[in-house]
Design an enzyme around this catalytic site. Sequence first.
Site, PDB file in Angstrom:
ATOM      1  N   TYR A  61       0.835  -1.201   0.000  1.00  0.00           N
ATOM      2  CA  TYR A  61       0.000   0.000   0.000  1.00  0.00           C
ATOM      3  C   TYR A  61       0.875   1.257   0.000  1.00  0.00           C
ATOM      4  O   TYR A  61       1.627   1.518   0.943  1.00  0.00           O
ATOM      5  CB  TYR A  61      -0.920   0.031   1.220  1.00  0.00           C
ATOM      6  CG  TYR A  61      -1.908  -1.107   1.314  1.00  0.00           C
ATOM      7  CD1 TYR A  61      -2.201  -1.922   0.222  1.00  0.00           C
ATOM      8  CD2 TYR A  61      -2.563  -1.382   2.516  1.00  0.00           C
ATOM      9  CE1 TYR A  61      -3.097  -2.966   0.322  1.00  0.00           C
ATOM     10  CE2 TYR A  61      -3.476  -2.422   2.626  1.00  0.00           C
ATOM     11  CZ  TYR A  61      -3.732  -3.213   1.527  1.00  0.00           C
ATOM     12  OH  TYR A  61      -4.623  -4.243   1.632  1.00  0.00           O
ATOM     13  N   LEU A 214     -17.862  -3.245   0.642  1.00  0.00           N
ATOM     14  CA  LEU A 214     -18.738  -2.319  -0.089  1.00  0.00           C
ATOM     15  C   LEU A 214     -18.369  -2.249  -1.569  1.00  0.00           C
ATOM     16  O   LEU A 214     -18.812  -1.351  -2.285  1.00  0.00           O
ATOM     17  CB  LEU A 214     -18.675  -0.917   0.528  1.00  0.00           C
ATOM     18  CG  LEU A 214     -19.254  -0.795   1.929  1.00  0.00           C
ATOM     19  CD1 LEU A 214     -19.070   0.618   2.465  1.00  0.00           C
ATOM     20  CD2 LEU A 214     -20.735  -1.163   1.942  1.00  0.00           C
TER      21      LEU A 214
END
Length: 359
Positions: A61, A214
């Site tokens: 990341y 989501l």
Amino acid sequence: MQYRQLGRSGLKISALNFGSVTFGGQGNFAATGKVDVAEATRMVDICVEHGVNMFDTADAYSGGEAEEILGRVLQGRSRELLVTSKVRFPTGKGPNEQGLSRHHILNACEDSLRRLGRDHIDLYYLHEWDGLTPVEETLEALQTLRDQGKIRYAGISNFAGWQAMKLLGAAERDRLIIPVSQQLYYSLEARDAEYELLPLAVDQGLGVQVWSPLACGLLTGKYRRGKTAPEDSRRISGWPEPEVRDLKKLYDTVEVLVQIAEEHSVSAARVALAWTLHKPGITSLVLGARKESQLLDNLAAASLRLTQEQVRRLDDVSAPDLIYPYWHQNRNAFDRLSKADLVLQGPAKRLREALETKK
């Protein structure tokens, strides 16, 4: 906050975890967010106030910056706050600066510990399958790290079912460290994990942490049939995940989500998270947020209770197709299916019975 046991380990983790993929915003990760140290500190404070005890990151990341920010934010806090990180993706340009070789795993773990400012990682994930490295070599490297006290537990992420079982089988056979958890993609947008990975988790006693529950914002209610997506969305910013294979099903699912959200007077996102927490085999959801308001709304999903009828409506509209051999088992094997089988076949049976009733 509810706390759930992580697989066959003795560790209990919060049903909602917080992920740092939005921290830093370097390179391609700029599309996910650009959360700085001050914003990250506030978000972690909110999570701790709501009972979150696990924080997720990875060396991939933002080129390691997410680990650095998370490490700074957690410095001096309670040892009860757990950290996961991951290894597999490239950390440099060299041919050995990627993969799941002993060389890369040991080097990458040392680098992650330095960036995090910690002496150990609570849960260390293999971030992706490596078909070139023998699983025995990978497991021996993880065993070394555990023996040295640099990791407490190991997990796997984004593995196929046969790959996971190959690793688990080798670990048991050779008496090496056995992964206690899977981190995988699962949402109302794509329930592919029900074919193999969730049944495997139920059968083998693996914990399950869900990333992007989501669907990178697709299930927030912002993406609806005939409406333009927000300009600040990840999809508009160029983030490629997840792959949407059936746009009609996605829009149909979002419409049901919005209807149920209105019945509870809450957001569609909160309903989508609550549905995922209801599903068999799920230990926790890894939340990612770019704004404090998003985080607060998502955390409220822990207390949302859907009715059985609402869960079934969402099950039906988002149901995965029964590929072979599951359609054959659906017709012929219902008298001898286990709890693991019913992760996929249970909702499929209800849908089939409902369709037959309408005929």
